[in-house]
Design a protein around this motif. Sequence first.
Motif, short mmCIF file in Angstrom:
data_model
loop_
_atom_site.label_atom_id
_atom_site.label_comp_id
_atom_site.label_asym_id
_atom_site.label_seq_id
_atom_site.Cartn_x
_atom_site.Cartn_y
_atom_site.Cartn_z
N VAL A 51 0.75 -1.23 -0.12
CA VAL A 51 -0.08 0.14 -0.29
C VAL A 51 0.95 1.09 0.12
O VAL A 51 1.71 1.08 0.92
N VAL A 52 0.98 2.01 -0.93
CA VAL A 52 1.67 3.34 -1.23
C VAL A 52 1.08 4.70 -0.63
O VAL A 52 -0.52 4.61 -1.52
N VAL A 53 1.11 5.12 -0.07
CA VAL A 53 0.81 6.33 0.83
C VAL A 53 1.78 7.61 0.88
O VAL A 53 2.90 7.15 1.03
N SER A 54 1.07 8.99 0.38
CA SER A 54 2.00 9.65 -0.32
C SER A 54 2.08 10.91 0.86
O SER A 54 1.26 10.84 1.46
N GLU A 55 3.54 10.65 1.58
CA GLU A 55 4.07 12.90 2.91
C GLU A 55 4.60 13.07 2.44
O GLU A 55 5.35 13.13 2.72
N PRO A 56 4.33 13.96 1.17
CA PRO A 56 5.49 15.29 0.72
C PRO A 56 6.30 15.86 1.87
O PRO A 56 6.83 16.56 1.51
N GLN A 57 5.56 16.40 3.15
CA GLN A 57 6.40 17.20 3.48
C GLN A 57 6.98 16.15 4.41
O GLN A 57 6.64 14.81 5.22
N ARG A 58 8.99 16.33 3.77
CA ARG A 58 9.63 15.85 5.24
C ARG A 58 9.71 15.57 6.40
O ARG A 58 9.31 17.15 7.00
N GLY A 59 10.59 14.80 6.51
CA GLY A 59 10.59 14.10 8.01
C GLY A 59 9.90 13.34 8.47
O GLY A 59 8.77 12.06 7.91
N PHE A 60 10.67 12.52 9.39
CA PHE A 60 9.77 11.35 10.13
C PHE A 60 9.57 10.84 10.01
O PHE A 60 8.90 9.83 10.03
N GLY A 61 8.92 11.73 11.60
CA GLY A 61 8.08 11.38 11.99
C GLY A 61 7.06 11.69 11.20
O GLY A 61 5.67 11.54 11.50
N ALA A 62 6.79 12.61 9.91
CA ALA A 62 5.63 12.74 9.32
C ALA A 62 5.55 11.84 8.28
O ALA A 62 3.92 10.91 8.35
N ALA A 63 6.29 11.06 8.40
CA ALA A 63 5.52 9.58 7.54
C ALA A 63 5.29 8.28 8.08
O ALA A 63 4.26 7.80 7.45
N CYS A 64 5.87 8.29 9.38
CA CYS A 64 5.45 7.42 10.20
C CYS A 64 4.23 7.61 10.81
O CYS A 64 2.69 6.78 10.54
N LEU A 65 3.47 9.05 10.75
CA LEU A 65 2.11 9.73 11.04
C LEU A 65 1.28 9.02 10.44
O LEU A 65 -0.07 8.82 10.45
N ALA A 66 1.89 9.29 8.87
CA ALA A 66 1.11 9.32 7.17
C ALA A 66 0.74 7.68 7.72
O ALA A 66 -0.61 7.08 7.41
N LEU A 154 -1.77 3.37 20.71
CA LEU A 154 -1.03 4.09 19.80
C LEU A 154 -2.01 5.44 19.61
O LEU A 154 -0.61 6.48 19.65
N LEU A 155 -2.85 5.64 18.84
CA LEU A 155 -3.76 7.15 18.34
C LEU A 155 -3.85 7.26 20.00
O LEU A 155 -3.91 8.78 19.14
N THR A 156 -3.74 6.68 20.81
CA THR A 156 -4.29 7.12 22.14
C THR A 156 -3.08 8.42 22.79
O THR A 156 -3.01 9.29 23.77
N LEU A 157 -2.14 7.91 22.12
CA LEU A 157 -0.69 8.53 22.53
C LEU A 157 -0.32 9.87 22.16
O LEU A 157 0.69 10.90 23.24
N GLY A 158 -1.17 10.24 21.17
CA GLY A 158 -1.35 12.03 20.38
C GLY A 158 0.20 12.53 20.55
O GLY A 158 0.30 13.34 20.56
N LEU A 159 0.77 11.67 19.76
CA LEU A 159 2.04 11.79 19.10
C LEU A 159 1.71 12.46 18.12
O LEU A 159 1.24 13.15 16.89
N ARG A 160 3.39 14.38 18.09
CA ARG A 160 3.18 15.01 17.22
C ARG A 160 4.70 15.21 16.37
O ARG A 160 4.17 15.65 15.40
N ASP A 161 5.47 14.65 16.26
CA ASP A 161 6.57 15.71 16.03
C ASP A 161 6.34 14.73 14.74
O ASP A 161 6.23 13.32 14.58
N ARG A 162 6.94 15.37 13.87
CA ARG A 162 7.25 15.29 12.15
C ARG A 162 8.42 15.22 11.78
O ARG A 162 8.95 15.09 10.93
N ARG A 163 9.52 14.91 12.72
CA ARG A 163 11.20 15.07 12.41
C ARG A 163 11.42 13.85 12.98
O ARG A 163 10.89 12.53 13.32
N GLY A 165 12.63 13.53 15.65
CA GLY A 165 12.06 12.68 17.16
C GLY A 165 10.84 11.89 17.40
O GLY A 165 10.50 11.65 18.84
N PHE A 166 10.19 11.36 16.36
CA PHE A 166 9.01 10.53 16.57
C PHE A 166 9.08 9.38 17.35
O PHE A 166 8.56 9.57 18.32
N PRO A 167 10.57 8.74 17.45
CA PRO A 167 10.75 7.60 17.89
C PRO A 167 11.03 7.97 19.67
O PRO A 167 10.24 6.82 19.99
N LEU A 168 11.39 8.78 19.66
CA LEU A 168 11.60 8.93 21.19
C LEU A 168 10.40 9.81 21.99
O LEU A 168 10.00 8.92 22.93
#
Length: 222
Positions: A51-66, A154-163, A165-168
């Motif tokens: 399954v391919v998802v596009s997340e044009p905003q660069r950032g590891f966290g942005a990709a993980c959240l998408a 995971l959805l209850t954590l409210g993760l926001r970091d888009r760079r 810092g996401f894994p931490l």
Amino acid sequence: MTDVDVVLPSLNEEAALPWVLGRMPNGYRAIVVDNGSTDATARVAAAHGAVVVSEPQRGFGAACLAGLAAAEAPVVAFCDADGSLDPQELPHVCEPIAAGRVDLLLGRRRTTTWHAWPPHARLGNAVLAASLRRRLHLRLTDLGPMRAARRDSLLTLGLRDRRFGFPLEMVIRAAQQGWRIEETDVSYLPRTGKSKVTGTIRGTLRTIHDMRRVLAGAGDAT
């Protein structure tokens, strides 16, 4: 039926994806998040059944959240797409989650060759893990990129970091909610192609900067 959705943040990984996707276990659905690639990452991923998802905003966290937003399976895993982690080891990480024995399981990296994990990246990771042990009393030695948890949790954590810092951020928020967090060994292989993060000193410093920012915020919240 899909037992696990596997989020694979991807930036110019056309060379690595055939091997990575070809080793996905049965019942594990690959979600490749194309994070603004300039190569054929999306086309190669689709051709290999992901399954391919596009997340044009660069950032590891942005990709993980998408990828997390696109996931539907009860268990969600995260895995690097550069060939440094073997998807055949995903059941070892995911099965304790599905069985309810652990809430967040991290793959503690064990290198197969000396150059798979450069010294500067290994040192930076060790310093951050030590900070977690000291501040949050977590018995962790690695912030492993192969990890798994239940999707609804995971959805209850409210993760926001888009760079970087996401894994931490995931580990800190899980600890603050009282999750059972454990590690298990996984193999760490030489990546395919040029590293964009921890394979370079600049990338490692950028990652450490992002993670220290997240860690400082956690200190304010605890």
